[in-house]
Design an enzyme around this catalytic site. Structure first.
Site, PDB file in Angstrom:
ATOM      1  N   THR A   1      -2.060  11.466   6.531  1.00  0.00           N
ATOM      2  CA  THR A   1      -0.663  11.257   5.921  1.00  0.00           C
ATOM      3  C   THR A   1      -0.911  11.216   4.500  1.00  0.00           C
ATOM      4  OG1 THR A   1       0.077   9.812   7.782  1.00  0.00           O
ATOM      5  CG2 THR A   1       1.675   9.725   5.789  1.00  0.00           C
TER       6      THR A   1
ATOM      7  N   ARG B   1      -8.946   9.760  -1.034  1.00  0.00           N
ATOM      8  CA  ARG B   1      -8.681  10.779  -0.054  1.00  0.00           C
ATOM      9  C   ARG B   1      -8.280  12.228  -0.674  1.00  0.00           C
ATOM     10  NH1 ARG B   1      -4.639   6.902   3.574  1.00  0.00           N
ATOM     11  NH2 ARG B   1      -4.550   5.792   1.575  1.00  0.00           N
TER      12      ARG B   1
ATOM     13  N   TYR C   1      -3.293  -8.674  24.649  1.00  0.00           N
ATOM     14  CA  TYR C   1      -2.068  -9.539  24.446  1.00  0.00           C
ATOM     15  C   TYR C   1      -0.811  -9.111  25.089  1.00  0.00           C
ATOM     16  CZ  TYR C   1      -4.093 -12.666  20.863  1.00  0.00           C
ATOM     17  OH  TYR C   1      -5.023 -13.656  20.405  1.00  0.00           O
TER      18      TYR C   1
ATOM     19  N   ASP D   1      -4.125 -12.795   2.404  1.00  0.00           N
ATOM     20  CA  ASP D   1      -5.062 -11.885   3.339  1.00  0.00           C
ATOM     21  C   ASP D   1      -4.800 -12.288   4.856  1.00  0.00           C
ATOM     22  OD1 ASP D   1      -7.645 -10.919   4.530  1.00  0.00           O
ATOM     23  OD2 ASP D   1      -8.242 -11.067   2.462  1.00  0.00           O
ATOM     24  N   VAL D   2      -4.729 -11.036   5.505  1.00  0.00           N
ATOM     25  CA  VAL D   2      -4.438 -11.223   7.023  1.00  0.00           C
ATOM     26  C   VAL D   2      -5.694 -11.992   7.755  1.00  0.00           C
ATOM     27  CG1 VAL D   2      -2.874  -9.433   7.085  1.00  0.00           C
ATOM     28  CG2 VAL D   2      -4.988  -9.010   7.609  1.00  0.00           C
TER      29      VAL D   2
ATOM     30  N   THR E   1      -6.132  -2.759  -1.828  1.00  0.00           N
ATOM     31  CA  THR E   1      -5.984  -1.280  -2.291  1.00  0.00           C
ATOM     32  C   THR E   1      -4.478  -1.058  -2.699  1.00  0.00           C
ATOM     33  OG1 THR E   1      -5.823  -0.769   0.008  1.00  0.00           O
ATOM     34  CG2 THR E   1      -8.015  -0.219  -0.800  1.00  0.00           C
TER      35      THR E   1
ATOM     36  N   TYR F   1     -14.429   1.044  10.263  1.00  0.00           N
ATOM     37  CA  TYR F   1     -12.966   1.354  10.090  1.00  0.00           C
ATOM     38  C   TYR F   1     -12.631   1.813  11.563  1.00  0.00           C
ATOM     39  CZ  TYR F   1      -8.582   3.879   9.104  1.00  0.00           C
ATOM     40  OH  TYR F   1      -7.317   3.952   8.805  1.00  0.00           O
TER      41      TYR F   1
ATOM     42  N   ASN G   1      -2.892  -8.374   0.252  1.00  0.00           N
ATOM     43  CA  ASN G   1      -3.929  -9.036  -0.730  1.00  0.00           C
ATOM     44  C   ASN G   1      -4.075  -8.350  -1.785  1.00  0.00           C
ATOM     45  OD1 ASN G   1      -5.318  -7.074   0.437  1.00  0.00           O
ATOM     46  ND2 ASN G   1      -7.031  -8.442   1.212  1.00  0.00           N
TER      47      ASN G   1
ATOM     48  N   GLY H   1       0.809  -1.307   0.091  1.00  0.00           N
ATOM     49  CA  GLY H   1       0.038   0.007  -0.036  1.00  0.00           C
ATOM     50  C   GLY H   1       0.667   1.351   0.046  1.00  0.00           C
TER      51      GLY H   1
HETATM   52  P1  NAD Z   1      -3.486   1.759   1.786  1.00  0.00           P
HETATM   53  O1  NAD Z   1      -4.814   1.255   1.331  1.00  0.00           O
HETATM   54  O2  NAD Z   1      -2.780   2.294   0.751  1.00  0.00           O
HETATM   55  O3  NAD Z   1      -2.610   0.267   2.133  1.00  0.00           O
HETATM   56  C1  NAD Z   1      -3.340  -0.728   2.938  1.00  0.00           C
HETATM   57  C2  NAD Z   1      -2.678  -2.130   2.432  1.00  0.00           C
HETATM   58  O4  NAD Z   1      -3.285  -3.055   2.987  1.00  0.00           O
HETATM   59  C3  NAD Z   1      -2.808  -2.292   1.009  1.00  0.00           C
HETATM   60  O5  NAD Z   1      -2.084  -2.451   0.355  1.00  0.00           O
HETATM   61  C4  NAD Z   1      -4.046  -3.233   1.102  1.00  0.00           C
HETATM   62  O6  NAD Z   1      -4.137  -4.099  -0.165  1.00  0.00           O
HETATM   63  C5  NAD Z   1      -3.817  -4.118   2.116  1.00  0.00           C
HETATM   64  N1  NAD Z   1      -4.887  -4.804   2.800  1.00  0.00           N
HETATM   65  C6  NAD Z   1      -5.899  -4.361   3.324  1.00  0.00           C
HETATM   66  N2  NAD Z   1      -6.623  -5.505   3.593  1.00  0.00           N
HETATM   67  C7  NAD Z   1      -6.008  -6.463   3.782  1.00  0.00           C
HETATM   68  C8  NAD Z   1      -6.180  -7.732   4.185  1.00  0.00           C
HETATM   69  N3  NAD Z   1      -7.440  -8.115   4.612  1.00  0.00           N
HETATM   70  N4  NAD Z   1      -5.055  -8.701   3.900  1.00  0.00           N
HETATM   71  C9  NAD Z   1      -3.915  -8.160   3.458  1.00  0.00           C
HETATM   72  N5  NAD Z   1      -3.624  -7.207   2.923  1.00  0.00           N
HETATM   73  C10 NAD Z   1      -4.625  -6.139   2.991  1.00  0.00           C
HETATM   74  O7  NAD Z   1      -3.487   2.513   3.002  1.00  0.00           O
HETATM   75  P2  NAD Z   1      -2.411   3.376   3.734  1.00  0.00           P
HETATM   76  O8  NAD Z   1      -2.675   4.802   3.620  1.00  0.00           O
HETATM   77  O9  NAD Z   1      -1.165   2.923   3.243  1.00  0.00           O
HETATM   78  O10 NAD Z   1      -2.633   2.767   5.168  1.00  0.00           O
HETATM   79  C11 NAD Z   1      -1.657   1.948   5.616  1.00  0.00           C
HETATM   80  C12 NAD Z   1      -2.006   1.718   7.242  1.00  0.00           C
HETATM   81  O11 NAD Z   1      -2.200   2.775   8.014  1.00  0.00           O
HETATM   82  C13 NAD Z   1      -3.433   1.255   7.339  1.00  0.00           C
HETATM   83  O12 NAD Z   1      -3.685   0.173   8.588  1.00  0.00           O
HETATM   84  C14 NAD Z   1      -4.412   2.565   7.892  1.00  0.00           C
HETATM   85  O13 NAD Z   1      -5.574   2.156   8.649  1.00  0.00           O
HETATM   86  C15 NAD Z   1      -3.248   3.191   8.657  1.00  0.00           C
HETATM   87  N6  NAD Z   1      -3.342   4.673   8.498  1.00  0.00           N
HETATM   88  C16 NAD Z   1      -3.315   5.438   7.499  1.00  0.00           C
HETATM   89  C17 NAD Z   1      -3.378   6.798   7.551  1.00  0.00           C
HETATM   90  C18 NAD Z   1      -3.090   7.465   6.465  1.00  0.00           C
HETATM   91  O14 NAD Z   1      -3.291   8.586   6.217  1.00  0.00           O
HETATM   92  N7  NAD Z   1      -2.375   7.036   5.290  1.00  0.00           N
HETATM   93  C19 NAD Z   1      -3.929   7.397   8.568  1.00  0.00           C
HETATM   94  C20 NAD Z   1      -4.210   6.592   9.733  1.00  0.00           C
HETATM   95  C21 NAD Z   1      -3.878   5.280   9.528  1.00  0.00           C
HETATM   96  N1  UDP Z   2     -12.522  15.825   1.108  1.00  0.00           N
HETATM   97  C1  UDP Z   2     -12.988  16.881   0.331  1.00  0.00           C
HETATM   98  N2  UDP Z   2     -12.940  16.628  -1.026  1.00  0.00           N
HETATM   99  C2  UDP Z   2     -12.599  15.309  -1.630  1.00  0.00           C
HETATM  100  C3  UDP Z   2     -12.100  14.196  -0.599  1.00  0.00           C
HETATM  101  C4  UDP Z   2     -12.282  14.714   0.881  1.00  0.00           C
HETATM  102  O1  UDP Z   2     -13.263  17.720   0.797  1.00  0.00           O
HETATM  103  O2  UDP Z   2     -12.531  15.002  -2.701  1.00  0.00           O
HETATM  104  C5  UDP Z   2     -12.817  16.212   2.935  1.00  0.00           C
HETATM  105  C6  UDP Z   2     -13.435  15.029   3.499  1.00  0.00           C
HETATM  106  O3  UDP Z   2     -14.740  15.349   3.599  1.00  0.00           O
HETATM  107  C7  UDP Z   2     -12.603  15.434   4.867  1.00  0.00           C
HETATM  108  C8  UDP Z   2     -11.360  15.814   4.903  1.00  0.00           C
HETATM  109  O4  UDP Z   2     -11.287  16.150   3.165  1.00  0.00           O
HETATM  110  O5  UDP Z   2     -13.258  16.333   5.469  1.00  0.00           O
HETATM  111  C9  UDP Z   2     -10.143  14.700   4.683  1.00  0.00           C
HETATM  112  O6  UDP Z   2     -10.917  13.665   4.085  1.00  0.00           O
HETATM  113  P1  UDP Z   2     -10.006  12.296   3.794  1.00  0.00           P
HETATM  114  O7  UDP Z   2     -10.955  11.213   2.949  1.00  0.00           O
HETATM  115  O8  UDP Z   2      -8.736  12.387   3.089  1.00  0.00           O
HETATM  116  O9  UDP Z   2      -9.836  11.463   5.038  1.00  0.00           O
HETATM  117  P2  UDP Z   2     -10.276  11.444   6.547  1.00  0.00           P
HETATM  118  O10 UDP Z   2      -9.482  12.363   7.203  1.00  0.00           O
HETATM  119  O11 UDP Z   2     -11.809  11.827   6.335  1.00  0.00           O
HETATM  120  O12 UDP Z   2     -10.303   9.947   6.832  1.00  0.00           O
END
Ligand code: NAD
Ligand code: UDP
Length: 345
Positions: free
Chosen positions: A195, A206, A179, A76-77, A55, A165, A52, A30
């Site tokens: 991020t 996003r 744990y 898949d986890v 995304t 979520y 998996n 991801g």
């Molecule tokens: P992402 O969707 O790009 O990455 C998630 C990855 O997990 C993907 O590669 C997807 O294929 C894999 N995945 C999902 N479900 C799975 C499953 N059941 N088995 C195996 N693989 C699986 O998202 P990201 O932004 O890279 O986020 C990574 C992690 O960080 C996530 O757990 C997310 O909740 C957490 N997180 C991210 C942000 C952010 O802003 N990016 C913020 C808060 C938390």
């Molecule tokens: N948002 C927006 N336009 C877009 C996508 C998101 O105005 O095209 C807004 C969304 O409603 C939220 C903020 O931007 O208030 C951040 O959304 P995002 O989906 O990035 O992550 P969230 O913090 O909501 O998980």
């Protein structure tokens, strides 16, 4: 049940002594996970990436696939294959993170967080690995306290479009805590705030990915609601440094740590900034605010500073500049791939 190879590989432990084993990164294909895998391989670790691809994208880890210290396992986890051999570290990032993606199949999302965490905690318990959970600022829901400190219990609904979520991540935190307390597993919990950075998928949904893609295509930017809701955006390089610092710290308690950039801006300001930086002819259009969209989000990072000596270094302006450049390059590559030599003549 399938089992996965048991290469016995040397790896540096945080104390500097050489131990045998790998680092597992779930969700490693991801956006965040691919940067983490890259940083770990660069630092000399042997990495098993489990994903998996729901995304994630193979292209995110393509340069790593030929690296001798990197292996990819499509799995898949929720239904984790048996992992043989020593494991030193587990980063559990597997979970769709974009609201648009995690709401497509809410039951899968919840099962990923709860069953995924359980399976990986069991693996950590069996192997003695230290394990880190990628939790989220969403555990605070629509916060009534700002900035959000780790002690704040949150304002979250157990139903509604975001619940799969938010509640999944909250339950995973509970599992990590229990744990640690009941089974002695060495756990870490990072509460990650919004991020952004290179390798976000253009169709991620996003806000940063949407606005940049829209601006580069000359389309209007879609602000949901009036745009006065706030977020605090952290560059992925800073986040990865924070995740590794948390994993390698000698914390004795399983308490969560916020990782994010406290610089808070409104969504409307973000849109204006991206239009200006891309010099796009785009205008702003307003769309309905999603149900339960949090109004404010800003991390208190005093704990991360005190416990890890970590704080973000990348300001939004240069961070966005690099991200825009990445999106522009990816669009060019895609256009070039469509433009076959025959058509070019
Ligand atoms: P992402 O969707 O790009 O990455 C998630 C990855 O997990 C993907 O590669 C997807 O294929 C894999 N995945 C999902 N479900 C799975 C499953 N059941 N088995 C195996 N693989 C699986 O998202 P990201 O932004 O890279 O986020 C990574 C992690 O960080 C996530 O757990 C997310 O909740 C957490 N997180 C991210 C942000 C952010 O802003 N990016 C913020 C808060 C938390
Ligand atoms: N948002 C927006 N336009 C877009 C996508 C998101 O105005 O095209 C807004 C969304 O409603 C939220 C903020 O931007 O208030 C951040 O959304 P995002 O989906 O990035 O992550 P969230 O913090 O909501 O998980």
């Amino acid at each position: 049940m399938k089992s996965v190879g048991s290469e016995h590989r040397a790896c540096e432990s945080p104390t500097g002594t050489r131990r045998i084993g790998r680092t597992i990164v779930t969700g490693g294909a991801g956006f965040v996970g691919s940067h983490l895998c890259e940083a770990l391989v660069r630092a000399g670790h042997h990495v098993l990436c489990i994903d998996n691809l729901v995304t994630g994208r193979i292209e995110n880890i393509a340069p790593l696939l030929i690296h001798p210290r990197f292996r990819f396992l499509r799995a898949d986890v929720i239904d984790l294959p048996v992992i043989d051999g020593p494991v030193l570290r587990i980063y559990n990032l597997a979970c769709p993170a974009s609201p648009a993606k995690y709401q497509l199949d809410p039951i899968f999302t919840l099962r990923t967080s709860v069953l995924g965490a359980t399976n990986l905690l069991d693996l950590a318990h069996r192997t003695g690995a230290r394990i880190l959970q990628a939790s989220t600022s969403e555990v605070y829901g629509d916060p009534t306290v700002s900035p959000q400190v780790e002690e704040y219990a949150g304002s979250v609904k157990c139903w509604g479009p975001r619940a799969c979520y938010d509640e999944g991540k909250r339950a995973a935190e509970t599992l990590f805590h229990d744990y640690a307390m009941r089974r002695g597993v060495d756990t870490r919990v990072a509460r990650i705030f919004n991020t952004y950075g290179p390798r976000m998928a253009p169709d991620d949904g996003r806000v940063v990915a949407n606005f940049i893609t829209q601006a580069l295509n000359g389309n209007d930017l879609t602000i949901y609601g009036n745009g006065q809701q706030t977020r605090s955006f952290c560059h992925v390089d800073d986040l990865v440094a924070g995740l590794i610092a948390l994993m390698e710290s000698d914390l004795k308690q399983p308490a969560p740590v916020n990782l994010g950039n406290p610089a808070e801006i409104t969504v409307a300001e973000l849109a204006a900034r991206i239009i200006s930086m891309t010099e796009a002819p785009s205008r702003i259009v307003h769309r309905a605010l999603p149900v339960d969209d949090p109004r404010r989000r800003r991390p208190d990072i005093a704990r991360a500073k005190a416990w890890l000596g970590w704080e973000p270094k990348v300001d939004l302006e240069p961070g966005l500049r690099g991200t825009i450049a990445h999106f522009a390059r990816a669009m060019l590559d895609e256009a070039e791939a469509l433009f076959t030599p025959a058509e070019a003549i």
